[in-house]
Design an enzyme around this catalytic site. Sequence first.
Site, PDB file in Angstrom:
ATOM      1  N   SER A 245      78.487  43.547  14.668  1.00 51.14           N
ATOM      2  CA  SER A 245      77.479  43.431  15.724  1.00 51.14           C
ATOM      3  C   SER A 245      77.565  42.002  15.860  1.00 51.14           C
ATOM      4  O   SER A 245      77.844  41.098  15.089  1.00 51.14           O
ATOM      5  CB  SER A 245      76.198  44.035  15.388  1.00 51.14           C
ATOM      6  OG  SER A 245      75.024  43.547  15.982  1.00 51.14           O
ATOM      7  N   TYR A 258      69.513  45.213   9.018  1.00 53.48           N
ATOM      8  CA  TYR A 258      70.746  45.492   9.648  1.00 53.48           C
ATOM      9  C   TYR A 258      71.620  44.434   9.959  1.00 53.48           C
ATOM     10  O   TYR A 258      72.801  44.595   9.863  1.00 53.48           O
ATOM     11  CB  TYR A 258      70.098  46.030  10.935  1.00 53.48           C
ATOM     12  CG  TYR A 258      71.025  46.264  12.321  1.00 53.48           C
ATOM     13  CD1 TYR A 258      71.855  47.455  12.194  1.00 53.48           C
ATOM     14  CD2 TYR A 258      71.362  45.293  13.146  1.00 53.48           C
ATOM     15  CE1 TYR A 258      72.783  47.806  13.066  1.00 53.48           C
ATOM     16  CE2 TYR A 258      72.306  45.673  14.063  1.00 53.48           C
ATOM     17  CZ  TYR A 258      73.162  46.806  13.891  1.00 53.48           C
ATOM     18  OH  TYR A 258      74.163  47.160  14.923  1.00 53.48           O
TER      19      TYR A 258
END
Length: 354
Positions: A245, A258
């Site tokens: 990401s 995350y």
Amino acid sequence: MHRNETDTGRTEVSDNDGVDVPSVGRRAFFSGAAALGSLSLLSSAQAAGNGPSVVQTQGAGGLLDPVTRYPAPPFPQQPQNWPGLQSRMTPRPDCGEEHYQGSGRLAGRKALITGGDSGIGRAVAIAYAREGADVAISYLPQEESDAREVAGLIQKAGRKVVLLPGDIRKEATCQKIVRKAVDELGGLDILVNNAGRQHYCEDILDLTTEEFDWTLKTNIYALFWLVKAAVPHLPKGSVIINTTSRNAYQPSHILVDYAMTKAGIANMTHSLARQLLPRGIRVNAVAPGPFWTPLQVCGAQPQSVVQHFGEETPYYRPGQPVEIAPVYVTLASQESSYVTGQVWGITGGDGVPG
């Protein structure tokens, strides 16, 4: 273990850890027109009349403006319970259901894609099938309706599909998913670790150990377990593609757990690439920026952020899953034989990573 016939005439096999394995499909070579997959004038979300409309004007040679090609915010608030269904989203994500055309770049390949029922995983599954691969997808049992939609699209492309519901937070489930994919597909040479959990928390004092563990088990432990189970089955020329990401490089202050896992995935990609290349296995990763997927509407962001999701990019909109699928095709293809240990950022123009 028990066996029961489904209402579609398919046989489901399950045992104590809850992995049901419907196997459906037929084999046929599928080819199309464009090397990376061509897309038509309107996204499937627009064609279905869901959400903001975009009026396209074709330029010279039928080219389209990438900025205005897909829906832009504001989007309606649309909270869903985890894990979310893309069939309930407005606008509905475009995963290439109507418009991705393959050209046989993955003919005869055998792929396992986690999180293949919706979002980026769904777009990759559709693209791989239309490029000639047989595909197994894993997903949570709550996502069955989305998964069956994908199964129908893979069948329509003339490829075999294997559905593998189960919770990848369990090592035994990950091992079973790989084993069933290998058995049902007759082998495995592409592993796409795409499934992930993202849930925002504005204050670390409110981030519980249970939530923290949930994120790590889904994003990091499962990747480790799946790779470990898959490697003995992967022949020379195989590929592993991980989904990291933008948060690995630009961590959000409300996504502590995350972002940490995504940085770990990028790191694991580099080290595994060096370790596995002597086995003839390439390992790469894709780092998406803001993409319009069910992840966003079931707790990944506050609803106020969802309304303006992607607005901060130079495109002034989020990416659609179909716009990133060609990167996964390229990384899986034999043409990318000199590409390993790379993280390709597809972040809407902010240059990270790059």
